[in-house]
Design an enzyme around this catalytic site. Structure first.
Site, PDB file in Angstrom:
ATOM      1  N   ASP A 129      -0.227   5.164   1.087  1.00 55.93           N
ATOM      2  CA  ASP A 129      -0.499   6.067   2.204  1.00 55.93           C
ATOM      3  C   ASP A 129      -0.565   5.307   3.520  1.00 55.93           C
ATOM      4  OD1 ASP A 129      -1.294   8.847   0.906  1.00 55.93           O
ATOM      5  OD2 ASP A 129      -2.227   7.288  -0.311  1.00 55.93           O
TER       6      ASP A 129
ATOM      7  N   ASP B 221      -2.050  -0.533   5.966  1.00 51.96           N
ATOM      8  CA  ASP B 221      -2.344   0.098   7.256  1.00 51.96           C
ATOM      9  C   ASP B 221      -3.831   0.252   7.549  1.00 51.96           C
ATOM     10  OD1 ASP B 221      -2.630   2.200   5.202  1.00 51.96           O
ATOM     11  OD2 ASP B 221      -2.886   3.529   6.920  1.00 51.96           O
TER      12      ASP B 221
ATOM     13  N   ASP C 166       0.859  -1.168   0.000  1.00 49.19           N
ATOM     14  CA  ASP C 166       0.000   0.000   0.000  1.00 49.19           C
ATOM     15  C   ASP C 166       0.908   1.235   0.000  1.00 49.19           C
ATOM     16  OD1 ASP C 166      -2.312   1.594   0.272  1.00 49.19           O
ATOM     17  OD2 ASP C 166      -2.134   1.567   2.460  1.00 49.19           O
TER      18      ASP C 166
END
Length: 250
Positions: free
Chosen positions: A26, A200, A24
């Site tokens: 961000d 996240d 991922d």
């Protein structure tokens, strides 16, 4: 703003000769920011990703909720596969593809409705994506429930769309789009025996579950419930971990 890696976090080891790695962006490679355009990309990230891509013989891909054009803007030197919009967009071997919802009449009607909602809720921010959108409320966290209630009629109007709670944001995307499917598709294309997904957010959990069901492991970045086998405290710790995976190959 960037943080230093936690010296207490060692992280799992990885044999790059057998692995495929899916990242991922961000909150995983870079710290979250107040607005999508204000993220700060560490100077070493470009070389880090290129070196990892080479060490993995090309079995490195980005799987993000962002548009591919955003990823390309922040990481212009990364030439590997990308899945944007949670998989609604793909860039594989230099070829681009998009979900049928992209640019459709329904898409434009949805964006028009979302613009009216965000203009009526000061402090909220609309992030348009090719096949969906994100309504950010980071600057007005006390208005979370109010904004969610305003979004409910849109989801009811478009039964092929779904609403996800992300970090200080509500994400709208087609029902048949998700990071798990995107990751597994890329895993089949790239090969390798051990898939690894690092993310996240709640939208990353299905992808981490998918790789773990296929003999690999997930790494959750930050706090929150997770199915992942491992957890890292912050993006700085992930970048340090990626560097450590490269060390035996230098």
């Amino acid at each position: 703003m960037t943080t230093d890696p936690d010296p207490a976090f060692a992280g799992p080891t990885l044999d790059l000769t057998t692995a495929s790695v899916f990242l991922d962006f961000d909150g995983t490679l870079v710290e979250l920011a107040d607005t999508p355009d204000s993220v700060s990309v560490p100077d070493d990230l470009h070389d880090l990703l290129q070196n990892l891509f080479d060490a993995l013989s090309g079995r490195l891909a980005l799987v993000s909720g962002r548009k591919i054009s955003d990823l390309e803007r922040f990481l212009p030197s990364f030439s590997g596969p990308m899945a944007g919009g949670h998989g609604a967009e793909r860039r594989v071997d230099g070829e681009y593809s998009k979900h049928p919802f992209s640019g459709s009449e329904g898409y434009h009607a949805m964006i028009s409705s979302l613009k009216k909602i965000t203009s009526g809720h000061s402090g909220s921010l609309l992030e348009e994506k090719p096949t969906g959108a994100v309504v950010h409320y980071r600057q007005v966290p006390d208005r979370r429930d109010e904004i969610k209630e305003a979004l409910a009629p849109i989801i009811g109007r478009y039964p092929d769309l779904q609403l996800h709670l992300a970090k200080m944001a509500f994400e709208i995307k087609p029902l048949d789009v998700g990071k798990a499917d995107a990751t597994l598709d890329l895993f089949k294309h790239l090969g390798g025996a051990v898939p690894v997904f690092i993310g996240d957010d709640a939208t990353d959990e299905p992808a981490m579950d998918a790789v773990q069901r296929n003999g690999g492991f997930g790494i959750k970045v930050g706090e929150g419930d997770t199915i992942a086998h491992h957890r890292a405290p912050n993006p700085a710790a992930i970048r340090a971990l990626l560097h450590s995976w490269l060390t035996p190959h230098r």
